[in-house]
Structures are given as structure tokens and as C-alpha cells.
Design a protein around this motif. Structure first.
Motif, PDB file in Angstrom:
ATOM      1  N   ARG A  79       0.897  -1.290  -0.065  1.00 44.44           N
ATOM      2  CA  ARG A  79      -0.007  -0.038  -0.149  1.00 44.44           C
ATOM      3  C   ARG A  79       0.937   1.209  -0.112  1.00 44.44           C
ATOM      4  N   TRP A  80       0.190   2.423  -0.399  1.00 45.89           N
ATOM      5  CA  TRP A  80       0.917   3.659  -0.212  1.00 45.89           C
ATOM      6  C   TRP A  80       0.372   4.637   0.529  1.00 45.89           C
ATOM      7  N   LEU A  81      -0.535   4.461   1.214  1.00 47.13           N
ATOM      8  CA  LEU A  81      -1.385   5.284   1.994  1.00 47.13           C
ATOM      9  C   LEU A  81      -1.236   4.959   3.730  1.00 47.13           C
ATOM     10  N   ALA A  82      -0.761   5.914   4.523  1.00 50.52           N
ATOM     11  CA  ALA A  82      -0.440   5.249   5.799  1.00 50.52           C
ATOM     12  C   ALA A  82      -1.669   5.245   6.573  1.00 50.52           C
ATOM     13  N   GLU A 129      -2.887   6.691 -10.726  1.00 51.63           N
ATOM     14  CA  GLU A 129      -3.994   5.774 -11.059  1.00 51.63           C
ATOM     15  C   GLU A 129      -3.638   4.609  -9.960  1.00 51.63           C
ATOM     16  N   ARG A 130      -2.420   4.429  -9.602  1.00 52.05           N
ATOM     17  CA  ARG A 130      -2.335   3.296  -8.682  1.00 52.05           C
ATOM     18  C   ARG A 130      -3.016   3.730  -7.283  1.00 52.05           C
ATOM     19  N   ILE A 131      -2.800   4.981  -6.919  1.00 51.35           N
ATOM     20  CA  ILE A 131      -3.377   5.512  -5.599  1.00 51.35           C
ATOM     21  C   ILE A 131      -4.648   5.257  -5.925  1.00 51.35           C
ATOM     22  N   THR A 175     -10.015   2.503  -4.129  1.00 49.54           N
ATOM     23  CA  THR A 175     -11.166   1.738  -4.539  1.00 49.54           C
ATOM     24  C   THR A 175     -11.282   0.486  -3.752  1.00 49.54           C
ATOM     25  N   ALA A 176     -10.035   0.011  -3.424  1.00 50.97           N
ATOM     26  CA  ALA A 176      -9.933  -1.508  -2.901  1.00 50.97           C
ATOM     27  C   ALA A 176     -10.467  -0.913  -1.141  1.00 50.97           C
ATOM     28  N   ALA A 217     -17.266   4.248  -2.062  1.00 53.47           N
ATOM     29  CA  ALA A 217     -16.723   5.677  -2.486  1.00 53.47           C
ATOM     30  C   ALA A 217     -16.814   6.389  -4.203  1.00 53.47           C
ATOM     31  N   LYS A 218     -17.272   7.266  -4.492  1.00 53.75           N
ATOM     32  CA  LYS A 218     -17.068   7.875  -5.811  1.00 53.75           C
ATOM     33  C   LYS A 218     -15.848   8.433  -5.942  1.00 53.75           C
ATOM     34  N   THR A 219     -14.466   7.779  -6.943  1.00 54.52           N
ATOM     35  CA  THR A 219     -13.545   8.538  -6.833  1.00 54.52           C
ATOM     36  C   THR A 219     -13.287   8.985  -8.239  1.00 54.52           C
ATOM     37  N   ALA A 220     -12.404  10.096  -8.188  1.00 54.98           N
ATOM     38  CA  ALA A 220     -12.295  10.644  -9.754  1.00 54.98           C
ATOM     39  C   ALA A 220     -10.537  11.027  -9.768  1.00 54.98           C
TER      40      ALA A 220
END
Length: 723
Positions: free
Chosen positions: A397-400, A489-491, A496-497, A502-505
Motif C-alpha cells: 500500500r502507499w497510504l499510511a 492511477e495506482r493510488i 477503490t479497494a 466511495a465515488k473516486t475521480a
């Protein structure tokens, strides 16, 4: 009236030429003319002979006649002086600068109507893949056959075929229908005390009709746009023209909406997304003085305004104001010079002014107006660091975890989040885990970036594209290719996972390439149709979303790599700007900065909000190094498809460098991007003291040298790109 005219023609290789003015034709300095050159006919502009010396003077008996004069107002003296200054300062051919002024050749023709084409909704009986692609991509667009073909990425013949079968129809367009006039009293805003004081000062400057550069320095959300709109209103009342420069085409749409709310109609827009007929109409309205307010990208700076009363450079710190192709000018600095030649005030608006601009304030050349607080109930957001060494993301993952938890809470409150990572695509590098093969661009010294949304590998330097392979081209292994590092795009996939509901853009130049796309994004955000935005620097400025309360900077250290002179300053500006998207309404905002070095000076400045201390330290470091604005840089880039020729010419340039007191020449050395678009590149860097006329030195130095025609030698004065 002289029977001889000095003409600057649009051929950078030739310089100005003399022509005979035939009987009955009237021309003067600034007249746009058609001149013969061999069998061809070229556009040119009549110039004062004493200001534009010619190397090709001939006797009167050998002059050829001018063929025609365009039925448009002549280019004014202030614009001619700007062309001269820009060519001289940036060491560019005057004809190349003039070409930006004559940016719409159709505007010089007298026709009042044109024929454009649009889809009718009729599906042709024989729907080939190319026809289907054309109709899908054209959508509601309208334009010339050539423009529609370019939009659809098909040949002109495909579009003509669709016209024949009735799927596309011709429509007649009026080319000179008048623009609505902005009303300065349409919706006068209620300003705070600080805003009113700043607005009054700017309005007084416009009313004086004199050159007066001012830095409008206000924190994000302080209402800088509303303040300088009052200066625009004064220029409209005076019947004079205003130019507003924006750094990104995607920012035009939110600006147009705010302008419409204030003045009751939209301004004239000028950017690369305009159709030929729109460019023609805008150019003629600007030249006649009918267009009272123009908003545009940097190229709008060279248009032939009849009576310029105000220039505004919004987000004036932005590095995208520096042109990296053709004439290497910086629109912020050229805007100030245009104001000087036109005798009108110039406003530089920014929440994070560049050190060069701050130094002009210190020396007293620019005035400064400050807006220290946000407007109304809005407060500046709280900023917290996340030390990625102490609080690493989960494996893969990339988000703490702390940022993920804050995003969950934001979603539960039905508020919006923004994740910022200044890296397009899915991953910056793709390699084979078996043999280690790395996918590199065949034309550039750069890795191919995976774009999973479009299933392709792309070079972000030359635009080379290839399908994402299934097997390694070297070892032929299947399922061995791995993506290294994150792009937006990977973030977005990770988001999404984590939050499937949630609606993501994803917001990058790949997804927002036109004002229409930007308008669609703004509409969705305002309607609450987006919960989480994942974006690049495109979302760091200009947007105002009251329900956006959380910002996460995914990799704050990214911009500090590469040894760029302005790396720390640019990182500070970008993160400060993106932080300013949070909490712009009544709801408080929070910002999390993921970094491996929270103790670094730039990170501490962002966390504590102590911009003054950061800028003071950066300014002292520049002063010690003699770097801009205390010294001068110029880059000389030698390139050729033949590496040997490029290398030998670079060596020749380096050997011939003059010894001048207060000037040092470093290099030549292979450029960090040693190959770009199939050309091998070598760089030299000239470092000089501030007072030295480095342009004269370089002009004399390079003017004495000869190199093969297949070698290109480019000079970049005040470079921003060190690749």
C-alpha cells in the motif's frame, strides 16, 4: 509616404527584408502585409528600419512589390517594442516572437462567415470502426473538417465520407458577431476590510493609467480573485482592455464561471483548445478594442490589444508560465515588460510568490498588497506530518494508516477528500522480475510510464506510446512484469479497494485536457458526485470546493529529487497550494503530509506555516550561491540525431567560451535527459553576475561559430528546466 518598406517576415532564418510599396498602397510601421519570397507569399509586418537592421539591403531597382495589406489595425508601437525586447532578452529570432502575435492567420482575411461541421445524430448504414471512432470522439464538438479529423484521430477523408452520408452536416458560422460587454456593476461583492483596502489601491492604480507592478500576496482562500476583479471593473469603466493570464487551460473554466457571476457575461478566452473560427473572432475583437477582457494561457500575452489598461498574472509563481519550446520566454516577466511598454499596471497574484518576485518587492521595484486571512468564516487548515519511517503503509500500500482513518471519517461526515501525487499514470517504471529488463523510451533517456486506464506505456517527454506487453521482450517470460512505485492511477486503485462505495475521480492532464472536461469535473464536485479526488498539480490551484475538507499529500519528498535550483521552493509552493484546497468553506480543513524527512526545512515550514522563515533561508542560500535573482543563468543545449555531431559541436562551444570577468561556463556534459525525441543532447550552463549583459556575450560567442546544419544549438535564458 516612403516607397520603400522594411518588413519583418515570418521566416526566422531570413531576418527583415526590404520591399517596394506600390502606388496606391498605404503602409506604416505595424501594418500587416503579404510579401513575395521566391515563388511563395509570406505574411510580414512593416517595421521601423532604424530599429530592425537588415543584412540584405539592396538598391530600389531590385525591390519587389508588396502584394497586399491586411484589413486589420496595425500592430501598435508598444507591441512592436515588446517583440524586440523578447527577441533580444531570450536570444530568439524576432520573426519567431512575431509569429505568436499573428496567431490566427484567418483573422487577416476579410470573410464574414465560415462553414463548420457537426454531427447530426444520424448513424450511417455502413459503420466502419473508423467512422464509429470519429462519431464517438466528435460528440457535440463543431469545427472545420481538419479540426474534427484531428479530434477523432482519423483522416479528413473519413469526415468527408460521414458528411456525404448525412452523419455530419455543414453549418454556416458568423465570424464577427459582437461579444457581450461585461458590466462592472452587475454583482458588486461585499468585501472584508483587508480586501477593500487592497481593491481600492489596485483601482486607483488602474485609474492612473501608468505602469505600476504590484504583488497581490494572499493566502489561499483569501479572495485574491474578487480583489483584482475590482481593478478589472475599473478598466471596463474606463473603456480599456484587460488581460488575465492563467497558467493552465484547465483553470479557465472555473475562472469563466466566477467572472460571469461578477460581470454578467464571460470574457474572451484564448487558449490552444479554441477552434479556428473562435480564434479568428477573438483575435479581431482584441485588435479592434471590442474585447474588453481576455483570459488566456501564456500565448495571450502577445496578442495585439488596441488599448491595454491592466494585466493580471494569476498564480504568478507557477513554473508553467515558462515556455520550454520555441521562444523560451517566461510569461510572468514578459507580462511586466508589456505593462511597461503599454504604460499600464500589472498585478501578480499568488499565495506563494516566487523568490524572484519577492526580491523585486524588497528592492522597491514592485509594490506589495497582503491579504493575510481567509475570507468570511473559513480558517486555514491544520497540517500534520506523517513520518513514513515510523508510520509506514501496509505492505503493498502507499497510504499510511492515519491518513486512511482520516479519509474514512471524512466519508462518514459526507465530506470530500483530495489525495495529491504529482505523478501521472499507474507506475513510473515497469520491469521484469525474472531478468530485470526495464521499459525505456526508444526516443528519450526516460522510463516508459504505465497507464493502466488506457492499457499502454507512455513516455511523458516525447509522447511515444506502445501497448502494455503481456510478456517480457527480453526473456519472453509471462506474468513477470511488475509495476514499481505509484502514480495517481495506482493510488486510485488503492482507494477503490479501501473504500469500494466511495465515488473516486482521477484528475490529471490525461483526464482533464480541455475547459469542457474541467467544467464537468467542477460540476460533479459541486453536486457531491465525487467523494475522493486523486490528482496531480492540476488540482493544486484555482478550485474552490467548500465541502472538500481533507487533503493528503501521498509523497511530499517527490519534488525534492533531481538537484533542481528551485526544488525546495517548488515543493513548498505545490504543497502549500494543494493544502489550500482544504477547508475553504465553513467546515474546518485538515492536511496530512506523508514524508520520509519530516525534519527537513521545507517540511517544517509547511507544518508550522512559517513561510517567511523558509523564504528567508532559501533567499540567503541563493544569495550565497549567486543564483537567481542575485546572479544569472543561461543554458546552452546542443542536440542532434547524430551523437558524434552533437558531442563535437558541444566541445566546440565549450572550447570557444570567452573569458569574461564575473562569468563562468560549466560543461559541456551529457544532459540528464541525454536523449529526447530521438536527439542526443549536451548542456552547458553559463553563470554570471547580475549586472553582466550575458545576452551580448552569448550572442557574440555563438555568432562566431559554425556547426553542421543537422545540429541544433538552443539558448535558454533564465532556465527553469535543468534536464
Amino acid at each position: 509616404m516612403s516607397s520603400r518598406a522594411r518588413v519583418l517576415i515570418l521566416n526566422a532564418a531570413l531576418g527583415p527584408l526590404d520591399y517596394r510599396v506600390p502606388a496606391g498602397m498605404e503602409v506604416g510601421p505595424g501594418s500587416i502585409v503579404v510579401a513575395p519570397l521566391g515563388p511563395r507569399q509570406l505574411l510580414g509586418v512593416v517595421w521601423e528600419a532604424e530599429r530592425m537592421p537588415s543584412d540584405a539591403e539592396v538598391g530600389d531597382n531590385r525591390l519587389r512589390n508588396l502584394l497586399a495589406v491586411a484589413d486589420v489595425p496595425p500592430l501598435g508601437a508598444p507591441l512592436r517594442r515588446l517583440v524586440e525586447w523578447t527577441a533580444d532578452y531570450y536570444l530568439a529570432p524576432a520573426a519567431s516572437v512575431l509569429r505568436m502575435t499573428l496567431a490566427s492567420t484567418s483573422a487577416l482575411e476579410g470573410a464574414r462567415t465560415a462553414v463548420e461541421y457537426r454531427a447530426t445524430g444520424v448513424v450511417p448504414p455502413r459503420l466502419t470502426p473508423q467512422r464509429e471512432q470519429a462519431l464517438e470522439r466528435i460528440g457535440d464538438r463543431q469545427g472545420l473538417i481538419r479540426e474534427l479529423a484531428t479530434t477523432a484521430n482519423v483522416s479528413d477523408a473519413v469526415i468527408r465520407g460521414l458528411v456525404k452520408v448525412g452523419a455530419i452536416e455543414a453549418v454556416e458560422v458568423s465570424l464577427d458577431s459582437p461579444y457581450p460587454i461585461p458590466d462592472p456593476a452587475h454583482h458588486e461583492p461585499v468585501l472584508s476590510e483587508d480586501q477593500r483596502a487592497a481593491a481600492d489601491a489596485l483601482v486607483a492604480g488602474v485609474a492612473e493609467h501608468v505602469f505600476h507592478p504590484t504583488l497581490l500576496d494572499g493566502v489561499t482562500g483569501s479572495g485574491k480573485t474578487e480583489v483584482y476583479f475590482e481593478a478589472v471593473a475599473q478598466a471596463i469603466r474606463d473603456g480599456r482592455q484587460t488581460l488575465v493570464l492563467l497558467p493552465e487551460i484547465a483553470l479557465t473554466e472555473p475562472f469563466l464561471k466566477r467572472f460571469h457571476d461578477r460581470f454578467g457575461c464571460e470574457p474572451i478566452a484564448w487558449h490552444s483548445g479554441l477552434r479556428s473560427t473562435q480564434r479568428r473572432r477573438a483575435w479581431r475583437a482584441i485588435a479592434s478594442g471590442e474585447a474588453l477582457v481576455t483570459v488566456g494561457a501564456r500565448s495571450a500575452l502577445f496578442l495585439p490589444y488596441r488599448d491595454l489598461g491592466l494585466i493580471v498574472v494569476d498564480e504568478a509563481h507557477e513554473t508553467s508560465f515558462k515556455q520550454e519550446e520555441g521562444v523560451h520566454y517566461h510569461a510572468r516577466d514578459v507580462a511586466v515588460m508589456r505593462g511597461k511598454f503599454e504604460g499600464c499596471p500589472v498585478i501578480l497574484a499568488s499565495a506563494t510568490p516566487a523568490i524572484e518576485t519577492r526580491q523585486q518587492v524588497v528592492t522597491g521595484r514592485y509594490a506589495e498588497l497582503k491579504l493575510p486571512g481567509r475570507f468570511g468564516a473559513a480558517e486555514m487548515p491544520t497540517i500534520e506530518p506523517i513520518d513514513l519511517i515510523k508510520e509506514p503503509p501496509e505492505r503493498g500500500r502507499w497510504l499510511a494508516p492515519r491518513l486512511v482513518k482520516a479519509m474514512q471519517e471524512t466519508l462518514e461526515r459526507r465530506e470530500q477528500s483530495l489525495l495529491f501525487l504529482n505523478r501521472r499514470g499507474y507506475a513510473p517504471l515497469t520491469l521484469c522480475r525474472t531478468c530485470g529488463h526495464r521499459f525505456q523510451c526508444p526516443n528519450c533517456t526516460a522510463w516508459m510510464v504505465e497507464h493502466r486506464l488506457t492499457r499502454r506505456l507512455a513516455c511523458h517527454h516525447c509522447g511515444h506510446i506502445e501497448p502494455t506487453p503481456r510478456v517480457c521482450p527480453e526473456c519472453k517470460g509471462e506474468d513477470t512484469l511488475v509495476a514499481c512505485g505509484p502514480g495517481v492511477e495506482r493510488i486510485a486503485d488503492e482507494v477503490t479497494a479501501l473504500f469500494p462505495e466511495a465515488k473516486t475521480a482521477v484528475v490529471t492532464s490525461d483526464t482533464i485536457w480541455s475547459p469542457a472536461k474541467a467544467a464537468e469535473f467542477v460540476g460533479r464536485m459541486e453536486a457531491g458526485d465525487i467523494d475522493i479526488v486523486v490528482g496531480t498539480q492540476l488540482v493544486t490551484k484555482g478550485y474552490h470546493f467548500p465541502n472538500l475538507t481533507l487533503v493528503g499529500v501521498v509523497d511530499a519528498d517527490l519534488g525534492l529529487d533531481g538537484g533542481d535550483l528551485r526544488a525546495a521552493e517548488r515543493t513548498f509552493q505545490q504543497i502549500r497550494q494543494v493544502s489550500g484546497r482544504a477547508g475553504r468553506g465553513e467546515k474546518p480543513g485538515h492536511v496530512f503530509i506523508q514524508t520520509h524527512s519530516p525534519g527537513a526545512q521545507v517540511m517544517q515550514a509547511l507544518i508550522t506555516g512559517d513561510a517567511d522563515a523558509f523564504y528567508a533561508a532559501e533567499t540567503d542560500a541563493r544569495k550565497d550561491a549567486g543564483a537567481p535573482p542575485f546572479g544569472r543563468y543561461a543554458a546552452i543545449v546542443v542536440s542532434s540525431e547524430d551523437q558524434g555531431c552533437a558531442h563535437d559541436t558541444a566541445k566546440l562551444v565549450g572550447r570557444s567560451a570567452p573569458e569574461v570577468e564575473g562569468m563562468h561556463v560549466y560543461g559541456p556534459a551529457p544532459a540528464p535527459l541525454a536523449m529526447l525525441r530521438g536527439r542526443h543532447r549536451y548542456r552547458l550552463l553559463v553563470h554570471a553576475r547580475r549586472a553582466l549583459d550575458v545576452q551580448d556575450v552569448i550572442r557574440d560567442w555563438l555568432g562566431k561559430l559554425d556547426w553542421p546544419s543537422k545540429v541544433r544549438v538552443t539558448v535558454d535564458v533564465d532556465p527553469y528546466n535543468f534536464l
